[in-house]
Write an enzyme that holds these catalytic residues in place. Structure first.
Site, PDB file in Angstrom:
ATOM      1  CG  ASP A  95      -1.710   1.233   1.438  1.00  0.00           C
ATOM      2  OD1 ASP A  95      -1.593   2.146   0.601  1.00  0.00           O
ATOM      3  OD2 ASP A  95      -2.461   1.295   2.418  1.00  0.00           O
ATOM      4  CE1 TYR A  97      -0.676  -7.099  16.037  1.00  0.00           C
ATOM      5  CE2 TYR A  97      -1.151  -5.251  14.602  1.00  0.00           C
ATOM      6  CZ  TYR A  97      -1.332  -6.568  14.946  1.00  0.00           C
ATOM      7  OH  TYR A  97      -2.144  -7.354  14.193  1.00  0.00           O
ATOM      8  CE  LYS A 146      -4.966  -7.805  12.294  1.00  0.00           C
ATOM      9  NZ  LYS A 146      -4.233  -7.039  13.320  1.00  0.00           N
TER      10      LYS A 146
HETATM   11 MG    MG Z   1      -3.841   1.129   3.845  1.00  0.00          MG
HETATM   12 MG    MG Z   2      -4.002  -2.720   2.295  1.00  0.00          MG
END
Ligand code: MG
Ligand code: MG
Ligand code: F6R
Length: 369
Positions: free
Chosen positions: A11, A231, A234
């Site tokens: 991303d 952390y 994801k």
């Molecule tokens: Mg994103």
């Molecule tokens: Mg993503």
């Protein structure tokens, strides 16, 4: 010939929130890819997107973990980040967690799944790309396709598959080093279940066929989850799964996705939702989700890729998409209570933890006279 397939995904910025990369970013990634196909670094390649992530599928002969391939992907994501910044897109460069490239893209933010093999006369494979989830999303469907004859009777019917498969599982909570274990089915079936039942902790990295020693599946499993003890969210994973002949058929690999299983991800990476199998180039919408998974089927021949077949673009999956939406609405109706949200160690944002610390100090211990 021996070919390597590398899928590297990141991303690097989105239009309208965390929803999809812009056309200009995709055009830049395609231009970069065309450059290295003509220079000969790659034999072939494709650019796709799933939610806010751009995926580069690359076919070459350099083997896995090759610095030139990883550097190309890293540089491409720097370029798409530049485009995203120039357009004022949201989260520009989001998954580029390190400042300088150091030889391998693993642990730097982007997800990567790579596999090298001697091409079969016909070499069909599937690229799965997910958004708003971690790599544990593959535990259930890969287990069902490669280990569960109740789901996949092909395991009992094809002579090579009856000897089972070996699963490499990674402990993604171990921050210092890659902590892995190999388990064979059918021998270690229950041990495999004990690990896979915890998909945020123990995650399938690779599947190898016992009878032939051939690699059948790889996923972008990484310790990104808890990088440097912190952390970071994801990973939005990818997987490459070879199909047919000595492996499960394409349909046997796809069918477990019909459960629309519940996974951890979605909005702020902190909610349990049903995975929705989607068409290529689908966007993110409801509640910054739902968690989506696309599946592109290809054949590769002498390193050249065919056009893709969009495997979840078939009327059957419309029903599953409706079911996934319904399951997600059902659990969303439970708001923040119990299993609707992530446990404490999986929350991506620190708000709850900070507030708990504050409240903790206000607790008093009642003394009984
Ligand atoms: Mg994103
Ligand atoms: Mg993503
Ligand atoms: C989840 C995701 C989004 C964001 C959410 C808040 O992977 O990307 O759900 O967590 O939109 O984003 P920020 O904190 O960037 O405003």
């Amino acid at each position: 010939m021996k070919v390597t397939l590398s899928v590297i995904k990141a991303d690097t910025g989105s239009v309208g929130g965390h929803n999809r990369p812009s056309d200009a970013m995709l055009a830049k990634a395609k231009e970069q890819l065309a450059g290295v196909i003509s220079s000969g670094l790659l034999i072939d390649g494709k650019v796709t997107f799933t939610g806010d992530d751009i995926a580069l599928l690359m076919a070459h002969t350099k083997g896995v973990d090759h610095p030139d391939i990883h550097k190309f992907a890293w540089d491409t994501f720097l370029e798409t980040t530049k485009v995203a910044k120039s357009q004022g897109l949201y989260g520009a460069g989001q998954d580029l967690l390190k400042d300088a490239f150091s030889g391998n893209i693993r642990g730097m933010g982007p997800g990567s799944a790579e596999i090298e093999f001697e091409e079969r006369p016909s070499e069909p494979f599937i690229v799965f790309a997910g958004d708003k989830c971690g790599p544990g999303v593959f535990n259930y469907p890969i287990f069902e396709a490669f280990a569960n004859p109740y789901h996949n009777a092909g395991l009992l019917l094809a002579p090579e598959m009856i000897a089972g498969f070996t699963f490499t599982i990674m402990d993604v909570n171990n921050t210092e080093a890659d902590r892995v274990i190999s388990l064979k089915v059918p021998q270690d079936y229950y041990d495999l279940c004990i690990l896979l039942r915890d998909p945020n902790h123990f995650v399938i990295e690779m599947v190898v066929e016992n009878a032939t020693g051939l690699q059948a599946a790889v996923a972008s499993t990484s310790r990104l989850h808890n990088i440097a003890g912190k952390y970071v969210g994801k990973d939005d994973p990818v997987a490459i799964v070879r199909s047919q002949k000595q492996f499960p058929s394409t349909g046997e690999i796809l069918s477990p996705w019909a459960l629309a299983h519940l996974t951890l991800g979605d909005n702020r990476g902190s909610h349990h939702v049903a995975v929705m199998p989607v068409k290529q180039n689908s966007i993110i919408s409801f509640f910054d989700g739902p968690t989506i998974m696309s599946a592109a089927g290809y054949c590769v021949h002498e390193g050249k890729l065919t056009e893709s077949v969009d495997l979840f673009d078939q009327p059957f999956w419309d029903l599953i998409r409706t079911k996934a939406a319904q399951k997600t609405l059902d659990i969303r109706a439970q708001g923040f209570y119990g299993p609707a949200m992530a446990g404490m160690d999986e929350l991506e944002y620190t708000g709850v933890i900070q507030n708990l610390k504050r409240l903790n100090e206000k607790f008093t211990v009642r003394k009984h006279e």
